[in-house]
Design a protein around this motif. Structure first.
Motif, PDB file in Angstrom:
ATOM      1  N   ILE A 380       0.829  -1.212   0.000  1.00 56.01           N
ATOM      2  CA  ILE A 380       0.000   0.000   0.000  1.00 56.01           C
ATOM      3  C   ILE A 380       0.861   1.259   0.000  1.00 56.01           C
ATOM      4  O   ILE A 380       0.701   2.147  -0.843  1.00 56.01           O
ATOM      5  CB  ILE A 380      -0.949  -0.010   1.217  1.00 56.01           C
ATOM      6  CG1 ILE A 380      -1.909  -1.203   1.118  1.00 56.01           C
ATOM      7  CG2 ILE A 380      -1.734   1.286   1.297  1.00 56.01           C
ATOM      8  CD1 ILE A 380      -2.734  -1.443   2.360  1.00 56.01           C
ATOM      9  N   VAL A 381       1.795   1.325   0.952  1.00 54.93           N
ATOM     10  CA  VAL A 381       2.650   2.516   1.051  1.00 54.93           C
ATOM     11  C   VAL A 381       3.513   2.671  -0.193  1.00 54.93           C
ATOM     12  O   VAL A 381       3.695   3.775  -0.717  1.00 54.93           O
ATOM     13  CB  VAL A 381       3.509   2.448   2.326  1.00 54.93           C
ATOM     14  CG1 VAL A 381       4.494   3.606   2.374  1.00 54.93           C
ATOM     15  CG2 VAL A 381       2.629   2.447   3.569  1.00 54.93           C
ATOM     16  N   GLY A 382       4.036   1.513  -0.697  1.00 54.75           N
ATOM     17  CA  GLY A 382       4.872   1.571  -1.890  1.00 54.75           C
ATOM     18  C   GLY A 382       4.113   2.125  -3.081  1.00 54.75           C
ATOM     19  O   GLY A 382       4.620   2.984  -3.815  1.00 54.75           O
ATOM     20  N   ALA A 383       2.867   1.654  -3.272  1.00 53.43           N
ATOM     21  CA  ALA A 383       2.068   2.131  -4.403  1.00 53.43           C
ATOM     22  C   ALA A 383       1.752   3.614  -4.271  1.00 53.43           C
ATOM     23  O   ALA A 383       1.866   4.377  -5.244  1.00 53.43           O
ATOM     24  CB  ALA A 383       0.777   1.308  -4.494  1.00 53.43           C
ATOM     25  N   LEU A 384       1.375   4.040  -3.066  1.00 48.46           N
ATOM     26  CA  LEU A 384       1.035   5.451  -2.865  1.00 48.46           C
ATOM     27  C   LEU A 384       2.247   6.355  -3.045  1.00 48.46           C
ATOM     28  O   LEU A 384       2.199   7.365  -3.759  1.00 48.46           O
ATOM     29  CB  LEU A 384       0.437   5.639  -1.465  1.00 48.46           C
ATOM     30  CG  LEU A 384      -0.960   5.043  -1.231  1.00 48.46           C
ATOM     31  CD1 LEU A 384      -1.348   5.176   0.233  1.00 48.46           C
ATOM     32  CD2 LEU A 384      -1.990   5.741  -2.104  1.00 48.46           C
ATOM     33  N   VAL A 385       3.338   5.982  -2.380  1.00 49.16           N
ATOM     34  CA  VAL A 385       4.533   6.832  -2.410  1.00 49.16           C
ATOM     35  C   VAL A 385       5.126   6.890  -3.804  1.00 49.16           C
ATOM     36  O   VAL A 385       5.433   7.976  -4.339  1.00 49.16           O
ATOM     37  CB  VAL A 385       5.568   6.341  -1.382  1.00 49.16           C
ATOM     38  CG1 VAL A 385       6.884   7.082  -1.556  1.00 49.16           C
ATOM     39  CG2 VAL A 385       5.031   6.502   0.030  1.00 49.16           C
ATOM     40  N   GLY A 387       3.697   6.123  -6.705  1.00 44.84           N
ATOM     41  CA  GLY A 387       2.783   6.767  -7.655  1.00 44.84           C
ATOM     42  C   GLY A 387       2.773   8.278  -7.510  1.00 44.84           C
ATOM     43  O   GLY A 387       2.851   9.013  -8.511  1.00 44.84           O
ATOM     44  N   GLN A 388       2.689   8.766  -6.274  1.00 47.93           N
ATOM     45  CA  GLN A 388       2.665  10.212  -6.044  1.00 47.93           C
ATOM     46  C   GLN A 388       3.979  10.867  -6.447  1.00 47.93           C
ATOM     47  O   GLN A 388       3.999  11.929  -7.091  1.00 47.93           O
ATOM     48  CB  GLN A 388       2.374  10.490  -4.556  1.00 47.93           C
ATOM     49  CG  GLN A 388       2.187  11.952  -4.223  1.00 47.93           C
ATOM     50  CD  GLN A 388       0.975  12.547  -4.897  1.00 47.93           C
ATOM     51  OE1 GLN A 388      -0.011  11.852  -5.139  1.00 47.93           O
ATOM     52  NE2 GLN A 388       1.038  13.824  -5.237  1.00 47.93           N
ATOM     53  N   ALA A 389       5.093  10.212  -6.089  1.00 54.29           N
ATOM     54  CA  ALA A 389       6.404  10.771  -6.431  1.00 54.29           C
ATOM     55  C   ALA A 389       6.617  10.799  -7.938  1.00 54.29           C
ATOM     56  O   ALA A 389       7.150  11.771  -8.490  1.00 54.29           O
ATOM     57  CB  ALA A 389       7.509   9.957  -5.749  1.00 54.29           C
ATOM     58  N   ILE A 395       7.004  11.942 -14.449  1.00 44.88           N
ATOM     59  CA  ILE A 395       7.269  10.697 -15.181  1.00 44.88           C
ATOM     60  C   ILE A 395       5.971  10.097 -15.691  1.00 44.88           C
ATOM     61  O   ILE A 395       5.912   9.544 -16.796  1.00 44.88           O
ATOM     62  CB  ILE A 395       8.026   9.706 -14.280  1.00 44.88           C
ATOM     63  CG1 ILE A 395       9.361  10.300 -13.843  1.00 44.88           C
ATOM     64  CG2 ILE A 395       8.240   8.376 -15.000  1.00 44.88           C
ATOM     65  CD1 ILE A 395      10.121   9.442 -12.858  1.00 44.88           C
ATOM     66  N   ILE A 396       4.913  10.221 -14.895  1.00 43.05           N
ATOM     67  CA  ILE A 396       3.603   9.718 -15.301  1.00 43.05           C
ATOM     68  C   ILE A 396       2.566  10.790 -15.000  1.00 43.05           C
ATOM     69  O   ILE A 396       2.839  11.760 -14.277  1.00 43.05           O
ATOM     70  CB  ILE A 396       3.222   8.414 -14.557  1.00 43.05           C
ATOM     71  CG1 ILE A 396       3.164   8.677 -13.048  1.00 43.05           C
ATOM     72  CG2 ILE A 396       4.171   7.285 -14.890  1.00 43.05           C
ATOM     73  CD1 ILE A 396       2.586   7.525 -12.264  1.00 43.05           C
ATOM     74  N   SER A 397       1.362  10.588 -15.545  1.00 45.65           N
ATOM     75  CA  SER A 397       0.274  11.535 -15.294  1.00 45.65           C
ATOM     76  C   SER A 397      -0.613  11.026 -14.159  1.00 45.65           C
ATOM     77  O   SER A 397      -0.605   9.837 -13.829  1.00 45.65           O
ATOM     78  CB  SER A 397      -0.562  11.725 -16.566  1.00 45.65           C
ATOM     79  OG  SER A 397      -1.118  10.489 -16.972  1.00 45.65           O
ATOM     80  N   ASN A 398      -1.393  11.933 -13.585  1.00 44.54           N
ATOM     81  CA  ASN A 398      -2.286  11.541 -12.488  1.00 44.54           C
ATOM     82  C   ASN A 398      -3.360  10.550 -12.943  1.00 44.54           C
ATOM     83  O   ASN A 398      -3.735   9.643 -12.186  1.00 44.54           O
ATOM     84  CB  ASN A 398      -2.963  12.778 -11.899  1.00 44.54           C
ATOM     85  CG  ASN A 398      -1.980  13.631 -11.116  1.00 44.54           C
ATOM     86  OD1 ASN A 398      -1.090  13.112 -10.456  1.00 44.54           O
ATOM     87  ND2 ASN A 398      -2.134  14.950 -11.188  1.00 44.54           N
ATOM     88  N   ILE A 399      -3.841  10.720 -14.169  1.00 43.56           N
ATOM     89  CA  ILE A 399      -4.868   9.800 -14.654  1.00 43.56           C
ATOM     90  C   ILE A 399      -4.318   8.386 -14.808  1.00 43.56           C
ATOM     91  O   ILE A 399      -5.039   7.396 -14.679  1.00 43.56           O
ATOM     92  CB  ILE A 399      -5.469  10.309 -15.986  1.00 43.56           C
ATOM     93  CG1 ILE A 399      -6.761   9.529 -16.278  1.00 43.56           C
ATOM     94  CG2 ILE A 399      -4.468  10.174 -17.127  1.00 43.56           C
ATOM     95  CD1 ILE A 399      -7.557  10.075 -17.429  1.00 43.56           C
ATOM     96  N   MET A 400      -3.005   8.284 -15.042  1.00 42.80           N
ATOM     97  CA  MET A 400      -2.391   6.962 -15.156  1.00 42.80           C
ATOM     98  C   MET A 400      -2.448   6.223 -13.825  1.00 42.80           C
ATOM     99  O   MET A 400      -2.658   5.008 -13.777  1.00 42.80           O
ATOM    100  CB  MET A 400      -0.923   7.119 -15.612  1.00 42.80           C
ATOM    101  CG  MET A 400      -0.225   5.790 -15.901  1.00 42.80           C
ATOM    102  SD  MET A 400      -0.889   5.002 -17.365  1.00 42.80           S
ATOM    103  CE  MET A 400      -1.857   3.675 -16.635  1.00 42.80           C
TER     104      MET A 400
END
Length: 519
Positions: A380-385, A387-389, A395-400
């Motif tokens: 959970i923390v890995g995906a959130l951190v 993804g947000q970073a 590197i990626i968009s928010n919709i991604m």
């Protein structure tokens, strides 16, 4: 190797002629010790019984020490000084009197002695007798019956299979208390001699399918079997496919329900996962809990599973196809918002999607393999951190992040892990085709997938049945779950010997009113 069904405790027919026992204990002691490689847990105890010299042989790691002590003390208490005329039959009768319902068998070859010792039995033999007695005393050290860890339920039984074959058979028999529930035993694996049970309900299971499963199990020739996955790979139709052709489960109620539909269960000693065959596509969207809830709720939840499968399979590829080739499919306001978010992203949409999908697969595997106390936190923390970073770094968009999160959550809806894994693999193929041909590429893959599914067979049963070929009578329990009282017959595609399973063909109705009052 199949164990005969008419196996008698004291009348075992010995077919092997080589390796017959000799009445020389010292030579036999040497051969057994040499056969086991002088292993540390091998025990050989000299005894004097009825004025005759004998030998007890067992593996300390496989035998229940407490039972061994109690039963041998009981046996010694039965002896007297009348040793004349002592024979193997006399000793066997004495063992039956002392041990009651214990598993007692004749063994006449060294091969049978090795197998019995490795299975948790003790061997008792005497100097002048050419046969030995095997007494089952396997250790009872095993995991207790607990709730399944991979297939949880909200409403329904909470017990699950364990690694003990006898316990698993008992869990099924508690649900099907019928003499027609039969189990056939096989011993598979030249080196491991793993016990495998094939279970079915006589009078319901189709004999042709049953014979096919039996033949495939008998033809297995490998050195080792450790898990049901080994058996699955050796008996399914030899077709290259991502989709599982046998269903695995660790829930006894699921097995019992499928047995009553005409399916066949395969239980393997040492694993809590049972195999159910034949398996068709729609079986992987059904769980036994569907039948414990009201039928309208069961239908709704099953519909959610079908929808989640399509979302998990198609969402990333549709995203890539639309952004790469089909901008006109998005509303103008949404298209402008997506373009603004991707303005700072240096990669094309396909690279962005593949990067995030692979990252999430790594996080998923890390969460599974790590200790339970930290595994969920890392996922959970890995995906959130991450993804947000990644979004803040451009590197990626928010919709991604939204697309990957929806895809991952939808993938977890599948009740069978092996089926969910198939959609995970196909998702990457769909993404790549969408990057080259857009939504036309997605459509081509879907057409090829349906054609491939139509060509599959599971022990002779079409994989897409009852959808292709269409079977009208079976549609009451596919996408929709009709009331139980209306599902009168078993699935047509199973060709069960007894088709009828519900004998009341109408819904229960309230009693008629008398003078405006009930009763």
């Amino acid at each position: 190797m199949i164990v005969p069904e008419n196996r008698e405790d004291l009348g075992l027919q010995i077919k092997a002629e080589k390796g017959l026992l000799e009445n020389n204990l010292s030579k036999l002691r040497f051969e057994i010790r040499e056969g086991f490689g002088n292993t540390a847990d091998l025990r050989m105890v000299d005894i004097d019984f009825f004025l005759k010299k004998g030998l007890i042989i067992y593996l300390e790691s496989m035998v229940d020490a407490k039972t061994l002590k109690e039963t041998t003390q009981m046996l010694w208490s039965k002896q007297n000084d009348e040793g004349a005329g002592f024979s193997i039959e006399d000793f066997t009768i004495l063992c039956k009197m002392a041990f009651g319902g214990a598993s007692i068998q004749f063994v006449k070859t060294k091969e049978e002695i090795f197998l019995a010792i490795c299975s948790g039995s003790i061997i008792i033999m005497f100097e002048e007798l050419e046969s030995a007695v095997s007494i089952g005393m396997e250790s009872n050290d095993k995991r207790t019956v607990v709730e399944p860890s991979t297939q949880t339920v909200v409403r329904g039984p909470k017990d699950g299979f364990i690694e003990s074959l006898s316990t698993n058979v008992g869990l099924i028999r508690r649900r099907i208390r019928n003499q027609n529930l039969h189990f056939e035993q096989f011993v598979i694996g030249e080196a491991t001699n793993t016990s495998v049970y094939m279970g079915y309900v006589k009078g319901i299971a189709n004999q042709a399918i049953l014979e096919e499963v039996r033949n495939r199990l008998q033809k297995i020739s490998v050195s080792a079997i450790f898990e049901s996955g080994n058996i699955e790979e050796l008996i399914i139709d030899k077709t290259f496919t991502f989709f599982p052709l046998a269903m695995n489960t660790e829930r006894p109620d699921t097995v019992a329900g499928n047995l009553m539909e005409g399916k066949i269960v395969i239980l393997i000693d040492g694993t809590p996962f049972a195999l159910l065959v034949p398996a068709v596509f729609v079986n992987f969207f059904e769980v036994s809990e569907d039948y414990y809830q009201p039928f309208f709720l069961g239908t709704f939840i099953r519909g959610i599973r079908y929808l989640a499968f399509m979302i998990a399979l198609l969402t990333p590829s549709i995203y890539v196809g639309i952004l790469t080739f089909h901008h006109e499919l998005l509303p103008t306001s949404l298209l402008l918002s997506v373009i603004a978010q991707r303005a700072s992203v240096p990669f094309p949409a396909v690279v962005e999607v593949l990067l995030m999908e692979i990252t999430f697969e790594i996080l998923r595997e890390a969460g599974i393999r790590m200790p339970r106390t930290v595994g969920q936190m890392v996922s959970i923390v890995g995906a959130l951190v991450i993804g947000q970073a990644a979004a803040e770094a451009g590197i990626i968009s928010n919709i991604m992040i939204i697309i990957v999160a929806i895809t991952a959550i939808a993938n977890f809806v599948s009740p069978i892990y092996s089926f969910a894994a198939a959609s995970r693999i196909l998702r990457f193929l769909l993404i790549i085709m969408a990057s080259f041909l857009g939504l036309y590429g997605v459509l081509l893959v879907l057409v090829a997938m349906v054609a491939h599914l139509s060509s599959l067979r599971s022990f002779g049963v079409p994989y897409l049945a009852p959808l292709a070929p269409i079977i009208i009578e079976d549609q009451k329990d596919v996408i929709l779950r009709f009331p139980i009282w209306s599902m009168i017959k078993r699935p047509k595609y199973m060709r069960a010997e007894s088709e009828k399973k519900v004998f009341a063909e109408s819904s229960p109705s309230p009693p008629p009113r008398k003078g405006g009052n009930l009763g």
